[in-house]
Design a protein around this motif. Structure first.
Motif, PDB file in Angstrom:
ATOM      1  N   SER A  38     -10.933   9.972  94.627  1.00  0.00           N
ATOM      2  CA  SER A  38     -10.001  10.937  94.040  1.00  0.00           C
ATOM      3  C   SER A  38     -10.543  11.489  92.725  1.00  0.00           C
ATOM      4  CB  SER A  38      -8.653  10.264  93.816  1.00  0.00           C
ATOM      5  OG  SER A  38      -7.792  11.084  93.075  1.00  0.00           O
ATOM      6  N   SER A  39     -11.111  10.609  91.903  1.00  0.00           N
ATOM      7  CA  SER A  39     -11.585  11.022  90.577  1.00  0.00           C
ATOM      8  C   SER A  39     -12.805  11.929  90.669  1.00  0.00           C
ATOM      9  CB  SER A  39     -11.930   9.785  89.747  1.00  0.00           C
ATOM     10  OG  SER A  39     -10.840   8.910  89.693  1.00  0.00           O
ATOM     11  N   ILE A  40     -13.813  11.491  91.433  1.00  0.00           N
ATOM     12  CA  ILE A  40     -15.036  12.294  91.553  1.00  0.00           C
ATOM     13  C   ILE A  40     -14.727  13.654  92.161  1.00  0.00           C
ATOM     14  CG2 ILE A  40     -17.272  12.445  92.717  1.00  0.00           C
ATOM     15  CD1 ILE A  40     -17.529   9.423  92.417  1.00  0.00           C
ATOM     16  N   GLU A  41     -13.851  13.657  93.175  1.00  0.00           N
ATOM     17  CA  GLU A  41     -13.543  14.921  93.839  1.00  0.00           C
ATOM     18  C   GLU A  41     -12.765  15.863  92.927  1.00  0.00           C
ATOM     19  OE1 GLU A  41     -11.867  13.272  97.363  1.00  0.00           O
ATOM     20  OE2 GLU A  41     -13.857  12.549  97.950  1.00  0.00           O
ATOM     21  N   LYS A  42     -11.943  15.327  92.047  1.00  0.00           N
ATOM     22  CA  LYS A  42     -11.242  16.177  91.074  1.00  0.00           C
ATOM     23  C   LYS A  42     -12.229  16.797  90.085  1.00  0.00           C
ATOM     24  CE  LYS A  42      -6.933  13.698  91.335  1.00  0.00           C
ATOM     25  NZ  LYS A  42      -6.233  12.525  90.816  1.00  0.00           N
ATOM     26  N   ILE A  43     -13.178  15.958  89.641  1.00  0.00           N
ATOM     27  CA  ILE A  43     -14.204  16.478  88.732  1.00  0.00           C
ATOM     28  C   ILE A  43     -14.988  17.595  89.420  1.00  0.00           C
ATOM     29  CG2 ILE A  43     -16.393  15.925  87.594  1.00  0.00           C
ATOM     30  CD1 ILE A  43     -14.152  14.901  85.978  1.00  0.00           C
ATOM     31  N   LYS A  44     -15.392  17.354  90.660  1.00  0.00           N
ATOM     32  CA  LYS A  44     -16.165  18.355  91.403  1.00  0.00           C
ATOM     33  C   LYS A  44     -15.343  19.613  91.636  1.00  0.00           C
ATOM     34  CE  LYS A  44     -19.375  15.278  93.806  1.00  0.00           C
ATOM     35  NZ  LYS A  44     -20.563  15.844  93.139  1.00  0.00           N
ATOM     36  N   LEU A  45     -14.061  19.441  91.934  1.00  0.00           N
ATOM     37  CA  LEU A  45     -13.187  20.598  92.140  1.00  0.00           C
ATOM     38  C   LEU A  45     -13.070  21.406  90.862  1.00  0.00           C
ATOM     39  CD1 LEU A  45     -11.184  22.207  93.855  1.00  0.00           C
ATOM     40  CD2 LEU A  45      -9.392  20.593  93.146  1.00  0.00           C
ATOM     41  N   GLN A  94       1.422   3.296  80.336  1.00  0.00           N
ATOM     42  CA  GLN A  94       0.987   4.644  80.753  1.00  0.00           C
ATOM     43  C   GLN A  94      -0.451   4.845  80.284  1.00  0.00           C
ATOM     44  OE1 GLN A  94       3.544   8.095  79.837  1.00  0.00           O
ATOM     45  NE2 GLN A  94       1.698   9.190  79.202  1.00  0.00           N
ATOM     46  N   VAL A  95      -1.354   5.126  81.220  1.00  0.00           N
ATOM     47  CA  VAL A  95      -2.764   5.299  80.872  1.00  0.00           C
ATOM     48  C   VAL A  95      -3.063   6.774  80.609  1.00  0.00           C
ATOM     49  CG1 VAL A  95      -3.614   3.268  82.074  1.00  0.00           C
ATOM     50  CG2 VAL A  95      -3.380   5.404  83.330  1.00  0.00           C
ATOM     51  N   GLU A  96      -3.959   6.987  79.645  1.00  0.00           N
ATOM     52  CA  GLU A  96      -4.404   8.335  79.318  1.00  0.00           C
ATOM     53  C   GLU A  96      -5.665   8.650  80.122  1.00  0.00           C
ATOM     54  OE1 GLU A  96      -2.996  10.601  77.400  1.00  0.00           O
ATOM     55  OE2 GLU A  96      -1.323   9.293  76.864  1.00  0.00           O
ATOM     56  N   GLU A  97      -5.542   9.520  81.094  1.00  0.00           N
ATOM     57  CA  GLU A  97      -6.667   9.899  81.939  1.00  0.00           C
ATOM     58  C   GLU A  97      -7.074  11.340  81.675  1.00  0.00           C
ATOM     59  OE1 GLU A  97      -6.333   7.268  85.956  1.00  0.00           O
ATOM     60  OE2 GLU A  97      -5.097   9.075  85.902  1.00  0.00           O
ATOM     61  N   PHE A  98      -8.276  11.677  82.100  1.00  0.00           N
ATOM     62  CA  PHE A  98      -8.752  13.064  82.020  1.00  0.00           C
ATOM     63  C   PHE A  98      -8.121  13.821  83.190  1.00  0.00           C
ATOM     64  CE2 PHE A  98     -12.481  16.096  82.716  1.00  0.00           C
ATOM     65  CZ  PHE A  98     -12.024  16.980  81.759  1.00  0.00           C
ATOM     66  N   ASP A  99      -6.856  14.162  83.005  1.00  0.00           N
ATOM     67  CA  ASP A  99      -6.050  14.633  84.122  1.00  0.00           C
ATOM     68  C   ASP A  99      -5.941  16.146  84.112  1.00  0.00           C
ATOM     69  OD1 ASP A  99      -4.579  14.406  86.365  1.00  0.00           O
ATOM     70  OD2 ASP A  99      -2.739  13.741  85.396  1.00  0.00           O
ATOM     71  N   MET A 100      -7.010  16.820  84.528  1.00  0.00           N
ATOM     72  CA  MET A 100      -7.028  18.277  84.493  1.00  0.00           C
ATOM     73  C   MET A 100      -6.050  18.891  85.491  1.00  0.00           C
ATOM     74  SD  MET A 100     -11.140  18.655  84.378  1.00  0.00           S
ATOM     75  CE  MET A 100     -11.233  17.620  85.829  1.00  0.00           C
ATOM     76  N   LEU A 101      -5.956  18.296  86.683  1.00  0.00           N
ATOM     77  CA  LEU A 101      -5.116  18.859  87.739  1.00  0.00           C
ATOM     78  C   LEU A 101      -3.760  18.164  87.833  1.00  0.00           C
ATOM     79  CD1 LEU A 101      -7.879  19.260  90.462  1.00  0.00           C
ATOM     80  CD2 LEU A 101      -7.076  20.931  88.811  1.00  0.00           C
ATOM     81  N   GLU A 102      -3.499  17.248  86.907  1.00  0.00           N
ATOM     82  CA  GLU A 102      -2.208  16.567  86.796  1.00  0.00           C
ATOM     83  C   GLU A 102      -1.762  15.957  88.116  1.00  0.00           C
ATOM     84  OE1 GLU A 102       0.591  19.257  84.969  1.00  0.00           O
ATOM     85  OE2 GLU A 102      -0.095  18.651  82.994  1.00  0.00           O
ATOM     86  N   THR A 103      -2.587  15.096  88.669  1.00  0.00           N
ATOM     87  CA  THR A 103      -2.224  14.370  89.885  1.00  0.00           C
ATOM     88  C   THR A 103      -1.455  13.112  89.497  1.00  0.00           C
ATOM     89  OG1 THR A 103      -4.232  15.141  90.959  1.00  0.00           O
ATOM     90  CG2 THR A 103      -3.116  13.262  91.962  1.00  0.00           C
ATOM     91  N   PRO A 104      -0.188  12.985  89.914  1.00  0.00           N
ATOM     92  CA  PRO A 104       0.590  11.791  89.535  1.00  0.00           C
ATOM     93  C   PRO A 104       0.103  10.553  90.281  1.00  0.00           C
ATOM     94  CG  PRO A 104       1.870  13.211  90.983  1.00  0.00           C
ATOM     95  CD  PRO A 104       0.611  13.954  90.677  1.00  0.00           C
ATOM     96  N   LYS A 105      -0.064   9.444  89.567  1.00  0.00           N
ATOM     97  CA  LYS A 105      -0.556   8.207  90.164  1.00  0.00           C
ATOM     98  C   LYS A 105       0.264   7.011  89.673  1.00  0.00           C
ATOM     99  CE  LYS A 105      -5.452   9.593  90.385  1.00  0.00           C
ATOM    100  NZ  LYS A 105      -6.809   9.256  89.891  1.00  0.00           N
ATOM    101  N   ILE A 106       0.480   6.082  90.609  1.00  0.00           N
ATOM    102  CA  ILE A 106       1.041   4.773  90.273  1.00  0.00           C
ATOM    103  C   ILE A 106      -0.010   3.733  90.625  1.00  0.00           C
ATOM    104  CG2 ILE A 106       2.772   3.040  90.845  1.00  0.00           C
ATOM    105  CD1 ILE A 106       4.728   5.252  91.398  1.00  0.00           C
ATOM    106  N   TYR A 107      -0.390   2.945  89.650  1.00  0.00           N
ATOM    107  CA  TYR A 107      -1.368   1.878  89.869  1.00  0.00           C
ATOM    108  C   TYR A 107      -0.608   0.567  90.093  1.00  0.00           C
ATOM    109  CZ  TYR A 107      -4.926   5.137  88.254  1.00  0.00           C
ATOM    110  OH  TYR A 107      -5.763   6.214  88.131  1.00  0.00           O
ATOM    111  N   TYR A 108      -0.674   0.043  91.323  1.00  0.00           N
ATOM    112  CA  TYR A 108       0.062  -1.163  91.690  1.00  0.00           C
ATOM    113  C   TYR A 108      -0.907  -2.339  91.859  1.00  0.00           C
ATOM    114  CZ  TYR A 108      -1.734  -0.424  96.408  1.00  0.00           C
ATOM    115  OH  TYR A 108      -2.553  -0.265  97.477  1.00  0.00           O
ATOM    116  N   PRO A 109      -0.453  -3.543  91.594  1.00  0.00           N
ATOM    117  CA  PRO A 109      -1.309  -4.726  91.804  1.00  0.00           C
ATOM    118  C   PRO A 109      -1.610  -4.911  93.295  1.00  0.00           C
ATOM    119  CG  PRO A 109       0.531  -5.243  90.355  1.00  0.00           C
ATOM    120  CD  PRO A 109       0.822  -3.910  90.948  1.00  0.00           C
ATOM    121  N   TYR A 110      -2.861  -4.846  93.633  1.00  0.00           N
ATOM    122  CA  TYR A 110      -3.267  -4.920  95.039  1.00  0.00           C
ATOM    123  C   TYR A 110      -2.826  -6.237  95.677  1.00  0.00           C
ATOM    124  CZ  TYR A 110      -6.226  -5.007  99.214  1.00  0.00           C
ATOM    125  OH  TYR A 110      -6.665  -5.077 100.508  1.00  0.00           O
TER     126      TYR A 110
END
Length: 662
Positions: free
Chosen positions: A514-521, A423-439
């Motif tokens: 997703s990240s930049i737009e969350k910061i901007k939002l 589980q990664v610790e992100e700057f998750d202000m808007l609490e968007t759930p994410k699953i990071y899968y191996p591409y």
């Protein structure tokens, strides 16, 4: 050269001539007694010499120089003793006597030593008169003007005072108004008779004494603060209202400042704290205007090779990958219950690349994937899972509409079990759930799934990957229109901005992050809230300053008589203004203290609320010192501004009119 010279002094009251073209000169020392009928202008003559009364005509010279600034002249060279003493009501005897400074006068000589710490309002008439004389004598001035100084004294005290006055006249110029000729004859004064606005002839005084110059006698800091405090406590309700209003304003200002600093620091320190921050999804948008309509259609398309070449100065052409998440995200599994074996479609699927591991090595609980079916999640996604495994069981029909409107349908099946290993610790202000899968794993699956019907139609093997990446029909919604590219951490914002600013004909390039737009939002939301808060703080500050201004102006009116007395005895207008500046400073300091207490009291409450609302704590104690300096600076500006307003008010006061009021 005359020490003090009056030329052509004329003064009228309501068109009645009081002083008529008087010219007279005085030596630098000696006792001059002005006599005449009551109401004949004797007090007016003294007031004109000191500058309290404004002359209608005439000039006054001191040491052969015309006096133009009577405030400074009165401050440096003149001590005035009024007929009714004009003591300052809120100061005790000692403070009244020494308000302009101390000298070696023995208070026992003027018989006031027994009540020096007494309040003025309990003194008798004779005691008040003696205090007024003591104050005048303590002025250390070259000119002493006395208006009936012994009028309220008994015979013994009158002679004691006259002895002191006579002694002073050996070194200083003393001009005294009196009706008691029997008393003064003993001291052999120079008599000046004033009748019908004119004076008796007097031999012109000429001297060759050396010139002297006195420094301005400033009100001491101790006396300024003492007077400010004493007057403040005369109107406790007004002060309480002012302090409450200013405290609330400063508290909001401190909260706003603290939030601004903390949020900016939080964003700057954590805006790259997303595992997918370096990931951009790039496509292009083509606009088509509908005929006979104001509407415009916007169609998203994949970049062609020529499109890629046009922005190859920003991104390496060989680094583009296909966005394969449509395999999952378009399937509506939203109705399945929480913590089931099925995965919710509102969780964002994000490709994971090993190059990001080093950046997040200290921000992960568990580990990064080392096997193709292993994934990591962020904190917001972790609450959807009751254990570290989840299953994707997918059956989906996909259609391809050809140019001849023929539709070819294929069905594909996916049944996969993933293991959550970190589980990664992100700057998750808007609490968007994410699953990071191996591409690479999803790429392998998409290439292993054959689309039989499409393969039969095209007479060539077609996989799910081919369908996503290369085969496009009319309005194909299943195509992988967005291309994925990883950008260097330091260049992400630049590339994001430049791609979104790129136009070609009617086509606009679009970069999604997703990240930049969350910061901007978040920045936009905070900016809006901050603007509203700034407006609110500004309004409260304006109201507080206006209220404090009214309070200080009311103080000027409440203590107008005392202000007039201070100006009349030679205290400078700016020094009187400093009294009110210190009042506003004292109010500000008390308000600052209360605002700090309110700030500390509200930190936990506000942080607790914001933590539940946006997932971050906005306020902290660490920047409080900066905040205190900030509000002290604001308070000092307010105090200086109010001092300016009050000084303008004081300058307009007519000292003579004030002193004549009951």
């Amino acid at each position: 050269m005359a020490f003090l010279e009056v030329k052509n002094l004329t003064k009228k009251y309501k068109n009645q001539l009081v002083l008529n073209d008087i010219s007279i000169s005085f030596s630098s020392k000696g006792l001059y007694c002005l006599i005449g009928e009551s109401g004949g202008g004797k007090s007016t003559f003294l007031n004109c010499i000191s500058g309290i009364e404004k002359m209608d005509k005439g000039k006054i010279y001191f040491q052969n120089k015309r006096i133009r600034n009577f405030d400074k002249f009165r401050n440096k060279y003149v001590s005035m003793v009024y007929q009714n003493s004009n003591l300052i009501s809120f100061l005790n005897v000692k403070d009244n006597i020494y308000i302009k400074g101390k000298n070696d006068l023995d208070l026992e000589k003027v018989n006031v030593n027994s009540f020096v710490n007494t309040k003025i309002n309990v003194l008798s008439g004779g005691e008040i008169q003696r205090v007024g004389i003591a104050r005048g004598i303590c002025g250390n001035s070259k000119i002493l003007l006395l208006d009936e100084p012994t009028g309220s004294l008994d015979k013994d005290n009158a002679y004691k005072i006259m002895d002191i006055i006579k002694e002073l006249s050996k070194s200083y110029l003393v001009i005294m108004v009196t009706h008691n000729l029997e008393l003064v004859k003993k001291y052999k004064p120079i008599l000046i008779s004033l009748k019908n606005g004119e004076i008796s002839s007097l031999k012109e005084s000429k001297e060759n004494n050396a010139l002297f110059s006195e420094k301005l006698k400033r009100l001491s800091l101790v006396n300024t603060i003492k007077i400010a405090i004493k007057t403040l406590f005369k109107s406790k309700i007004k002060i309480l209202i002012s302090v409450i209003a200013l405290s609330i304003s400063l508290t909001f200002l401190l909260l706003s400042y603290s939030a601004s600093i903390n949020i900016n620091n939080l964003i700057n320190d954590n805006k790259t704290n997303y595992l997918d921050y370096t990931l951009l999804k790039i496509s292009k948008e083509k606009t088509n205007k509908i005929e006979n309509s104001s509407l415009t259609l916007v169609k998203e398309e994949q970049l062609t090779n020529s499109d890629k070449i046009s922005i190859d100065h920003l991104i390496n052409i060989d680094s583009y990958l296909y966005d394969l998440t449509p395999i999952f995200s378009s399937y509506p599994l939203i109705n399945h219950p929480v913590n089931s074996e099925y995965f919710f479609s509102n969780i964002e699927w994000v490709p994971y690349f090993k190059r990001e591991e080093n950046r997040f090595k200290n921000k992960i609980q568990g580990r990064f994937p080392s096997y193709e079916k292993e994934v990591v999640v962020n904190k917001a996604a972790s609450k959807y899972f009751s254990n570290n495994r989840f299953n994707i069981n997918l059956e989906k029909v996909i259609d391809l509409k050809l140019s001849n409107n023929e539709i070819i349908s294929d069905t594909y099946f996916i049944d996969m079990t993933f293991i959550i290993v970190g589980q990664v610790e992100e700057f998750d202000m808007l609490e968007t759930p994410k699953i990071y899968y191996p591409y690479e794993y999803l790429l392998k699956i998409s290439k292993d799934i054959n689309l039989d019907n499409l393969s039969s139609y095209l007479e060539a093997p077609v996989t799910l990957f081919d369908r996503l990446s290369t085969i496009k029909g009319i309005d194909d919604a299943f195509a992988s229109n967005k291309l994925i590219v990883q950008v260097d951490l330091k260049k992400v914002n630049y590339v994001y901005r430049e791609v979104n600013a790129y136009f070609m004909d009617e086509i606009q390039f679009k970069a999604y992050s997703s990240s930049i737009e969350k910061i901007k939002l978040f920045e936009g939301i905070y900016s809006s809230i901050s603007t509203v808060l700034d407006i609110f703080v500004s309004i409260t500050l304006i109201i507080s300053v206006a209220l404090l201004t009214l309070v200080l102006f009311s103080y000027v009116l409440d203590f107008k008589k005392d202000i007039g007395i201070m100006l009349g005895i030679g205290i400078l207008k700016e020094d009187v203004s400093y009294i009110f500046m210190f009042q506003s400073i004292l109010i500000s300091l008390l308000s600052i203290f209360i605002s700090i207490v309110l700030y500390f009291s509200s930190i936990k409450i506000i942080n607790s609320y914001l933590l539940s609302l946006v997932g971050i704590e906005v306020l902290s104690e660490s920047i409080l010192f900066q905040g205190i300096i900030f509000i002290i600076f604001i308070s000092l500006l307010i105090s200086i501004f109010l001092s300016f307003l009050v000084s303008r008010k004081i300058v307009k006061l007519n000292v003579s009119s004030i002193l004549k009021e009951d």
